[in-house]
Design a protein around this motif. Structure first.
Motif, mmCIF file in Angstrom:
data_model
loop_
_atom_site.group_PDB
_atom_site.id
_atom_site.type_symbol
_atom_site.label_atom_id
_atom_site.label_comp_id
_atom_site.label_asym_id
_atom_site.label_seq_id
_atom_site.Cartn_x
_atom_site.Cartn_y
_atom_site.Cartn_z
ATOM 1 N N ASN A 184 0.833 -1.205 0.000
ATOM 2 C CA ASN A 184 0.000 0.000 0.000
ATOM 3 C C ASN A 184 0.868 1.256 0.000
ATOM 4 O O ASN A 184 0.601 2.218 -0.730
ATOM 5 C CB ASN A 184 -0.921 0.006 1.223
ATOM 6 C CG ASN A 184 -2.113 -0.908 1.076
ATOM 7 O OD1 ASN A 184 -2.473 -1.324 -0.027
ATOM 8 N ND2 ASN A 184 -2.738 -1.246 2.196
ATOM 9 N N VAL A 223 1.185 4.286 -2.956
ATOM 10 C CA VAL A 223 0.986 5.720 -2.702
ATOM 11 C C VAL A 223 2.244 6.517 -3.036
ATOM 12 O O VAL A 223 2.191 7.539 -3.728
ATOM 13 C CB VAL A 223 0.578 5.947 -1.232
ATOM 14 C CG1 VAL A 223 0.544 7.442 -0.908
ATOM 15 C CG2 VAL A 223 -0.774 5.313 -0.946
ATOM 16 N N GLN A 227 3.314 6.877 -6.792
ATOM 17 C CA GLN A 227 2.508 7.853 -7.516
ATOM 18 C C GLN A 227 2.990 9.274 -7.261
ATOM 19 O O GLN A 227 2.943 10.130 -8.144
ATOM 20 C CB GLN A 227 1.030 7.734 -7.111
ATOM 21 C CG GLN A 227 0.316 6.523 -7.685
ATOM 22 C CD GLN A 227 0.133 6.609 -9.198
ATOM 23 O OE1 GLN A 227 1.072 6.405 -9.951
ATOM 24 N NE2 GLN A 227 -1.065 6.897 -9.642
ATOM 25 N N LEU A 229 -4.560 0.906 -11.828
ATOM 26 C CA LEU A 229 -4.849 1.951 -10.842
ATOM 27 C C LEU A 229 -6.308 1.870 -10.393
ATOM 28 O O LEU A 229 -6.617 1.923 -9.192
ATOM 29 C CB LEU A 229 -4.554 3.326 -11.445
ATOM 30 C CG LEU A 229 -4.913 4.547 -10.615
ATOM 31 C CD1 LEU A 229 -4.038 4.641 -9.377
ATOM 32 C CD2 LEU A 229 -4.773 5.822 -11.455
ATOM 33 N N GLU A 230 -7.222 1.709 -11.353
ATOM 34 C CA GLU A 230 -8.647 1.637 -11.025
ATOM 35 C C GLU A 230 -8.970 0.397 -10.194
ATOM 36 O O GLU A 230 -9.699 0.472 -9.196
ATOM 37 C CB GLU A 230 -9.477 1.637 -12.313
ATOM 38 C CG GLU A 230 -10.976 1.532 -12.057
ATOM 39 C CD GLU A 230 -11.799 1.415 -13.328
ATOM 40 O OE1 GLU A 230 -13.032 1.306 -13.229
ATOM 41 O OE2 GLU A 230 -11.194 1.418 -14.426
ATOM 42 N N THR A 289 -7.609 0.756 -6.515
ATOM 43 C CA THR A 289 -8.319 1.732 -5.680
ATOM 44 C C THR A 289 -9.759 1.286 -5.403
ATOM 45 O O THR A 289 -10.299 1.570 -4.332
ATOM 46 C CB THR A 289 -8.314 3.118 -6.346
ATOM 47 O OG1 THR A 289 -8.808 3.014 -7.680
ATOM 48 C CG2 THR A 289 -6.912 3.691 -6.374
ATOM 49 N N ARG A 290 -10.370 0.588 -6.338
ATOM 50 C CA ARG A 290 -11.754 0.149 -6.120
ATOM 51 C C ARG A 290 -11.868 -0.866 -4.987
ATOM 52 O O ARG A 290 -12.877 -0.898 -4.273
ATOM 53 C CB ARG A 290 -12.333 -0.455 -7.410
ATOM 54 C CG ARG A 290 -12.733 0.564 -8.453
ATOM 55 C CD ARG A 290 -13.591 -0.077 -9.538
ATOM 56 N NE ARG A 290 -14.879 -0.520 -9.010
ATOM 57 C CZ ARG A 290 -15.746 -1.288 -9.672
ATOM 58 N NH1 ARG A 290 -15.434 -1.736 -10.873
ATOM 59 N NH2 ARG A 290 -16.883 -1.632 -9.137
ATOM 60 N N ASN A 302 -9.864 -0.828 -2.460
ATOM 61 C CA ASN A 302 -9.279 -0.161 -1.294
ATOM 62 C C ASN A 302 -7.890 -0.709 -0.962
ATOM 63 O O ASN A 302 -7.473 -0.706 0.194
ATOM 64 C CB ASN A 302 -10.213 -0.283 -0.080
ATOM 65 C CG ASN A 302 -9.878 0.718 1.024
ATOM 66 O OD1 ASN A 302 -9.251 1.747 0.773
ATOM 67 N ND2 ASN A 302 -10.271 0.410 2.257
ATOM 68 N N GLY A 303 -7.174 -1.178 -1.980
ATOM 69 C CA GLY A 303 -5.828 -1.680 -1.756
ATOM 70 C C GLY A 303 -5.804 -2.950 -0.931
ATOM 71 O O GLY A 303 -6.805 -3.655 -0.796
ATOM 72 N N LEU A 314 -6.296 1.287 1.802
ATOM 73 C CA LEU A 314 -5.784 2.607 1.453
ATOM 74 C C LEU A 314 -6.463 3.711 2.251
ATOM 75 O O LEU A 314 -5.828 4.714 2.613
ATOM 76 C CB LEU A 314 -5.974 2.867 -0.047
ATOM 77 C CG LEU A 314 -5.148 2.027 -1.019
ATOM 78 C CD1 LEU A 314 -5.561 2.319 -2.452
ATOM 79 C CD2 LEU A 314 -3.654 2.280 -0.827
ATOM 80 N N SER A 315 -7.738 3.532 2.536
ATOM 81 C CA SER A 315 -8.498 4.568 3.238
ATOM 82 C C SER A 315 -8.065 4.748 4.687
ATOM 83 O O SER A 315 -8.325 5.796 5.297
ATOM 84 C CB SER A 315 -9.999 4.248 3.192
ATOM 85 O OG SER A 315 -10.262 3.001 3.839
#
Length: 421
Positions: free
Chosen positions: A253, A257, A260, A320-321, A324-325, A327-328, A394-395
């Motif tokens: 994770n 981050v 990027q 990437l999509e 992220t969808r 949440n890692g 990720l959140s």
């Protein structure tokens, strides 16, 4: 008397030659030279209508900005100008003050009287020279430099040539020696094909701790492997600081981050890669398809057989999509095992399915290493994945970034991921 006449004729001849030289040197800049009236025959009938300077300017101004410039507010930027061992973004600066002032004065004095300019006006050639002077200056980290021509390259082949099985060198290597290899690689472990535009831009995220010997073998094998595939890539080694149990998923994770942040354009595809697994076939493309891909389906120490259908560990690729969808990865798996199955459950929950190459292509060799102690809580955590994955990943990622160092063949991200009490 005859001598004086001869000298006078010589002086007159020298004067004519000097005027001709002046006309030759400056005639291309000044659109109308009085000398032309006496030395040259007009190329057109003087009674015919001719194109005025002001009309020529209207036809050629504003000049079309070249396609390799991208509009950005009041400036234009050039993508990925390489400078020595690093890559910077370069922006066209406003013209030097002397050029600006000259153009301003010309503009103020351009008045038309009886169909002609009161003074000699700038021609399209002069305007072109001014624009070329402006475009030739760029700002970089090292100051003002001349910009090299940016050439638009054709897309790389969707299936690069000469791919197939390769050999692996497991011999112990010195990291310092490997660092001196592969001059094609840019500082920080980044590479772009020199002869074509890559179809895929891939970040290789490698969780890491206490594996320096593996790191040397990994870099020595992976760079030529990835270059062969004609992709644009960067290798990011994410190291866990401290003595707490290894948390592979949380490190990945962090790698997602931080990678990027380090690249202005961002990455399209992410390959999460164990450092002790090395691919044995270049047809195993390190790109991201429409569905998440399990890359290391066939491992030598597992007799080149898939242990179970839902496995997603070792080496995996996600866009990437996709990443992220879901949440890692989960941040809760301390110790060995469980985090890859947790990701498999997350993907199913979002209606993705796991893609794989056929077993003859998805072949990997595993480097020797000491087995880690299994995480005793992994089954309990897995039973809660479908309920908790949106609140764990990720959140909720928290970490302390210790340092980021760019070496020749990789970017080293040192991080403290211990949870606060």
């Amino acid at each position: 008397m005859g001598g004086r006449a001869t000298r006078a004729l010589r002086l007159l001849l020298l004067l004519v030659l000097a005027l001709a030289a002046v006309e030759y040197l400056f005639g291309s800049i000044l659109d109308a030279s009085p000398l032309r009236t006496y030395l040259y025959t007009p190329l057109y009938n003087a009674t015919q209508p001719t194109l005025r300077n002001v009309e020529r300017l209207a036809a050629n101004w504003p000049k079309k900005i070249p396609s390799n410039y991208i509009e950005d507010s009041e400036e234009y930027s050039i993508k990925n100008i390489s400078l020595s061992n690093h890559t910077t973004r370069a922006s066209v600066v406003h013209p030097p003050s002397s050029i600006t002032e000259t153009a301003s004065k010309l503009d103020k004095n351009m008045t038309i009287q009886d169909g002609a300019f009161a003074m000699i006006s700038p021609t399209p050639l002069l305007i072109t020279k001014l624009m070329d002077s402006i475009k030739s200056y760029v700002t970089t980290e090292d100051g003002v430099k001349k910009a090299e021509a940016v050439v638009t390259l054709p897309l790389c082949d969707s299936m690069p040539p000469d791919l197939g099985p390769i050999t692996l060198n497991k011999t112990e290597l010195e990291l310092e020696w490997v660092e001196k290899k592969f001059p094609e690689v840019e500082w920080g472990g980044r590479y772009s094909p020199p002869n074509c535009t890559a179809r895929h831009r891939v970040a290789i995220i490698v969780p890491y701790r206490d594996r320096q010997q593996h790191l040397a073998i990994f870099l020595n094998h992976m760079h030529p492997f990835l270059m062969k595939q004609q992709i644009e890539y960067g290798i990011f080694i994410v190291e866990q600081e401290g003595n707490k149990d290894f948390n592979r998923a949380k490190l990945m994770n962090v790698g997602f981050v931080e990678s990027q942040k380090l690249v202005a354009e961002g990455w399209q595809c992410f390959v999460f890669h164990d450092i002790d697994l090395l691919p044995l076939d270049t047809r195993n493309l390190y790109s991201c398809p429409r569905q998440p891909r399990h890359m290391s389906a066939s491992i030598d120490k597992l007799h080149f057989k898939l242990p179970y259908e839902d496995i997603f560990g070792g080496v995996s690729a996600m866009t990437l999509e996709q990443f992220t969808r879901v949440n890692g990865f989960s941040n809760k798996y301390w110790g060995w095992g469980g985090e890859d199955d947790d990701m498999s459950y997350r993907l199913k929950k979002i209606n993705y399915h796991i893609a794989r190459y056929k077993m003859s292509i998805a072949r990997y060799a595993m480097l020797d290493h000491k087995k880690s102690t299994p995480n005793p809580k992994r089954y309990q955590l897995l039973s809660q994945t479908s309920k908790t994955f949106q609140k764990d990943g990720l959140s909720t990622l928290e970490y302390e970034l210790v340092q980021v160092v760019q070496y020749h063949l990789y970017t080293h991200i040192l991080v403290n991921i211990d949870e606060r009490s």
